[in-house]
Write a protein that holds these residues in place. Structure first.
Motif, PDB file in Angstrom:
ATOM      1  N   CYS A  17       0.827  -1.215   0.000  1.00 44.65           N
ATOM      2  CA  CYS A  17       0.000   0.000   0.000  1.00 44.65           C
ATOM      3  C   CYS A  17       0.863   1.268   0.000  1.00 44.65           C
ATOM      4  CB  CYS A  17      -0.931   0.003   1.206  1.00 44.65           C
ATOM      5  SG  CYS A  17      -2.233  -1.252   1.118  1.00 44.65           S
ATOM      6  N   ASP A  21       0.481   4.096  -2.690  1.00 46.72           N
ATOM      7  CA  ASP A  21       0.197   5.507  -2.370  1.00 46.72           C
ATOM      8  C   ASP A  21       1.239   6.440  -2.974  1.00 46.72           C
ATOM      9  OD1 ASP A  21      -2.052   4.801  -0.932  1.00 46.72           O
ATOM     10  OD2 ASP A  21      -1.006   4.718   0.996  1.00 46.72           O
ATOM     11  N   GLN A  31      -9.742  10.128  -4.988  1.00 51.22           N
ATOM     12  CA  GLN A  31      -9.272   9.317  -3.870  1.00 51.22           C
ATOM     13  C   GLN A  31     -10.163   8.106  -3.621  1.00 51.22           C
ATOM     14  OE1 GLN A  31      -6.319   9.780  -2.257  1.00 51.22           O
ATOM     15  NE2 GLN A  31      -6.798   7.756  -1.401  1.00 51.22           N
ATOM     16  N   GLY A  32     -11.469   8.293  -3.805  1.00 51.83           N
ATOM     17  CA  GLY A  32     -12.386   7.174  -3.591  1.00 51.83           C
ATOM     18  C   GLY A  32     -12.094   6.005  -4.516  1.00 51.83           C
ATOM     19  N   LEU A  34      -9.191   5.398  -5.955  1.00 53.91           N
ATOM     20  CA  LEU A  34      -7.896   4.832  -5.535  1.00 53.91           C
ATOM     21  C   LEU A  34      -8.074   3.916  -4.335  1.00 53.91           C
ATOM     22  CD1 LEU A  34      -5.658   8.028  -5.855  1.00 53.91           C
ATOM     23  CD2 LEU A  34      -5.648   6.033  -7.376  1.00 53.91           C
ATOM     24  N   ASP A  35      -8.939   4.302  -3.400  1.00 56.89           N
ATOM     25  CA  ASP A  35      -9.193   3.449  -2.234  1.00 56.89           C
ATOM     26  C   ASP A  35      -9.833   2.130  -2.648  1.00 56.89           C
ATOM     27  OD1 ASP A  35      -8.147   5.379  -0.575  1.00 56.89           O
ATOM     28  OD2 ASP A  35     -10.103   6.218  -0.007  1.00 56.89           O
ATOM     29  N   GLN A  36     -10.739   2.183  -3.624  1.00 56.74           N
ATOM     30  CA  GLN A  36     -11.382   0.964  -4.111  1.00 56.74           C
ATOM     31  C   GLN A  36     -10.368   0.037  -4.769  1.00 56.74           C
ATOM     32  OE1 GLN A  36     -14.426  -0.551  -4.026  1.00 56.74           O
ATOM     33  NE2 GLN A  36     -13.397  -2.172  -5.180  1.00 56.74           N
ATOM     34  N   LYS A  38      -7.185  -0.125  -4.158  1.00 62.84           N
ATOM     35  CA  LYS A  38      -6.179  -0.580  -3.190  1.00 62.84           C
ATOM     36  C   LYS A  38      -6.688  -1.658  -2.250  1.00 62.84           C
ATOM     37  CE  LYS A  38      -4.907   2.494  -0.165  1.00 62.84           C
ATOM     38  NZ  LYS A  38      -4.244   3.634   0.505  1.00 62.84           N
ATOM     39  N   THR A  39      -7.958  -1.612  -1.890  1.00 57.41           N
ATOM     40  CA  THR A  39      -8.471  -2.504  -0.860  1.00 57.41           C
ATOM     41  C   THR A  39      -8.703  -3.921  -1.378  1.00 57.41           C
ATOM     42  OG1 THR A  39     -10.148  -2.652   0.878  1.00 57.41           O
ATOM     43  CG2 THR A  39     -10.927  -2.103  -1.317  1.00 57.41           C
ATOM     44  N   SER A  67      -9.264  -7.863  -6.289  1.00 59.74           N
ATOM     45  CA  SER A  67      -9.971  -6.971  -7.208  1.00 59.74           C
ATOM     46  C   SER A  67     -10.816  -7.754  -8.195  1.00 59.74           C
ATOM     47  CB  SER A  67      -8.975  -6.106  -7.980  1.00 59.74           C
ATOM     48  OG  SER A  67      -9.642  -5.291  -8.920  1.00 59.74           O
ATOM     49  N   TRP A 475     -17.814   3.339 -11.464  1.00 62.08           N
ATOM     50  CA  TRP A 475     -17.342   4.664 -11.058  1.00 62.08           C
ATOM     51  C   TRP A 475     -17.752   5.691 -12.109  1.00 62.08           C
ATOM     52  CZ3 TRP A 475     -15.590   4.572  -6.275  1.00 62.08           C
ATOM     53  CH2 TRP A 475     -15.121   5.786  -5.733  1.00 62.08           C
TER      54      TRP A 475
END
Length: 476
Positions: A17, A21, A31-32, A34-36, A38-39, A67, A475
């Motif tokens: 991570c 980042d 950012q939202g 990117l968070d999706q 990454k998780t 993913s 998205w």
């Protein structure tokens, strides 16, 4: 426990991570999103009992699907007593980015079974593997269009055949059942070239990197692999084939590191002879072709060389030893062998790191070819090999008749020959690794603020995954 095999069991996913980042700042995605990316989307943690002798033992296992921007998800199953949830999550994330880098249409996944395979009989390993597969089937975590496992550290063709058989047994009549797993034996619908694919891909990645004179000059190296000195850590499937093909491409393997020690000879080691010595004695130590021998394998990483190939486990090059690493290029055959802090220190002194998410992508590339073969139900080359040979023969005969020249038997055979499945697989792998390396390098060259090939690789993969999510309508 040997220093070279100590794995930090809580920070691997955080390291991935951190790299993510750092690269994300060079993209323009919200950012939202990117968070999706990454998780980890799904983390399945489970236990099951097996009979071992006259008692029972509880086995801990995981399957993580990072993913679903593309289906199926894809990733190996690690058999190790050091495996843990954080590690499996990190490896699943790396698979997502790896598939994107080499343009393989899979999401990332990974599995882990917390055992040391050496402590179990073949029958017990079969029971564990089949029971693991049943648990995945019950939760819909395996299938040719859902999630497709593959071999990883501690597993191989044998385990993949058990998985395929178990899946087919529980899904009778499913036409594409053999596509539920890759890395299978040839006899069970595997593909030629899969076993050596990761190591061959590592060698091609190194060859491409050192072939760019512009990049080698600041390191004080000439372009090309000829004469380059290489140290390889790990003599498993990846390390062995990396050493084999690097040697074929002109490099000299001067050091070999295993869990029980390390060997070094500045004039070169015959790694095939080392392998034979290990088969006979159970250890690489005591090999008479080495000028230096180290009982602490970590010392083997620190000897003079041009290229270091860590092909064992993660977290092998850290802040603790990076100052003693003398290599100018690190090619990450393993997943996550270099910590972020060590990577930063190595780059600061001008070194080049060929990142794991690209460098060891040969395995998933050829797994993709195997999956396609399983879905099409025909071996590559079967339909056109003979036609190609006849067409080439007619062309040669026509040219000989027109020119009066006559080719020798060897020349004629070479020109006429049609491509076999292995040759087509190797061609596809080589093309993938070459194209992907220069795509990554181009991203780095276009933005002077991008500090490394790893960051460039992350930027490229983040962009591709983001586009997939947006095209799915998930998205805006």
């Amino acid at each position: 426990m040997n220093n070279s095999l100590v794995v930090d069991d809580t920070h691997f996913f955080a390291d991935v991570c951190q790299f993510f980042d750092h690269a994300a700042q060079f993209t323009k995605h919200p950012q939202g999103l990117l968070d999706q990316i990454k998780t980890c989307n799904s983390v399945y943690r489970f236990q099951f009992p097996i009979r071992k002798g006259n008692s029972f033992e509880v086995i801990h296992a995981w399957r993580v699907e990072h993913s679903h921007h593309m289906s199926p998800t894809k990733g190996g199953i690690r058999y190790s007593d050091m495996v843990n949830e954080d590690e499996v999550m990190a490896l699943a994330a790396l698979m997502t980015y790896k598939c994107a880098i080499v343009n393989v249409p899979f999401g990332g996944a990974k599995g882990g079974i917390k055992i040391n395979p050496k402590n179990y009989t073949v029958a017990e390993l079969e029971t564990i593997t089949r029971r693991y597969t049943v648990e995945l089937i019950k939760k819909n975590f395996i299938g040719p269009g859902i999630d497709v496992p593959a071999p990883d550290y501690g597993s191989g063709e044998r385990e993949m055949s058990w998985i395929a058989d178990t899946y087919y047994t529980m899904n009778p009549g499913q036409l594409d059942a053999m596509g539920c797993v890759t890395g299978k034996p040839i006899a069970l619908h595997g593909i030629a070239g899969r076993r050596e694919a990761t190591g061959r891909g590592v060698a091609i990645a190194v060859r491409e990197c050192v072939s760019v004179a512009e990049d080698m000059k600041p390191l004080g190296l000439t372009a090309g692999l000829e004469g380059k000195k290489v140290i390889v850590q790990g003599l498993g499937n990846v390390g062995y084939h990396s050493a084999k093909y690097l040697t074929e491409y002109g490099a000299t393997v001067v050091g070999l590191c295993e869990y029980d020690g390390a060997l070094y000879n500045p004039d070169g080691l015959d790694f095939e002879a080392v392998m034979n010595h290990r088969k006979q004695t159970g250890s690489i130590l005591g090999f008479n072709g080495a000028t230096q021998e180290f009982k602490n394998p970590a010392e083997g990483l620190e000897q003079e060389c041009d290229i270091l190939v860590p092909a064992a486990l993660e977290n092998q090059v850290t802040e603790a030893n990076i100052g003693r690493i003398k290599a100018k290029v690190i090619a990450e055959g393993a997943n996550g062998p270099t910590s972020p802090q060590a990577a930063a220190a190595f780059l600061e002194r001008g070194g080049i790191i060929i990142p794991d998410m690209y460098c060891n992508a040969g395995g998933v590339t050829v797994s993709y070819f195997e999956w396609l073969k399983n879905l099409s139900h025909v071996a590559f080359g079967r339909m056109d090999k003979r036609y190609e040979e006849n067409a080439n023969l007619n062309l040669v005969n026509t040219l000989e008749a027109m020119t009066g020249a006559t080719l020798g038997a060897a020349e004629r055979k070479m020109i006429i020959k049609g491509a076999s499945e292995l040759e087509l697989v190797n061609s596809g792998l080589e093309d993938t690794m070459i194209r992907s390396y220069h795509e990554i390098r181009e991203i780095k060259m276009q933005n002077p603020k991008i500090d490394s090939l790893r960051t460039a690789a992350f930027v490229g993969s983040i962009d591709k995954v983001a586009v997939s999510y947006m095209n799915m309508g998930i998205w805006p």
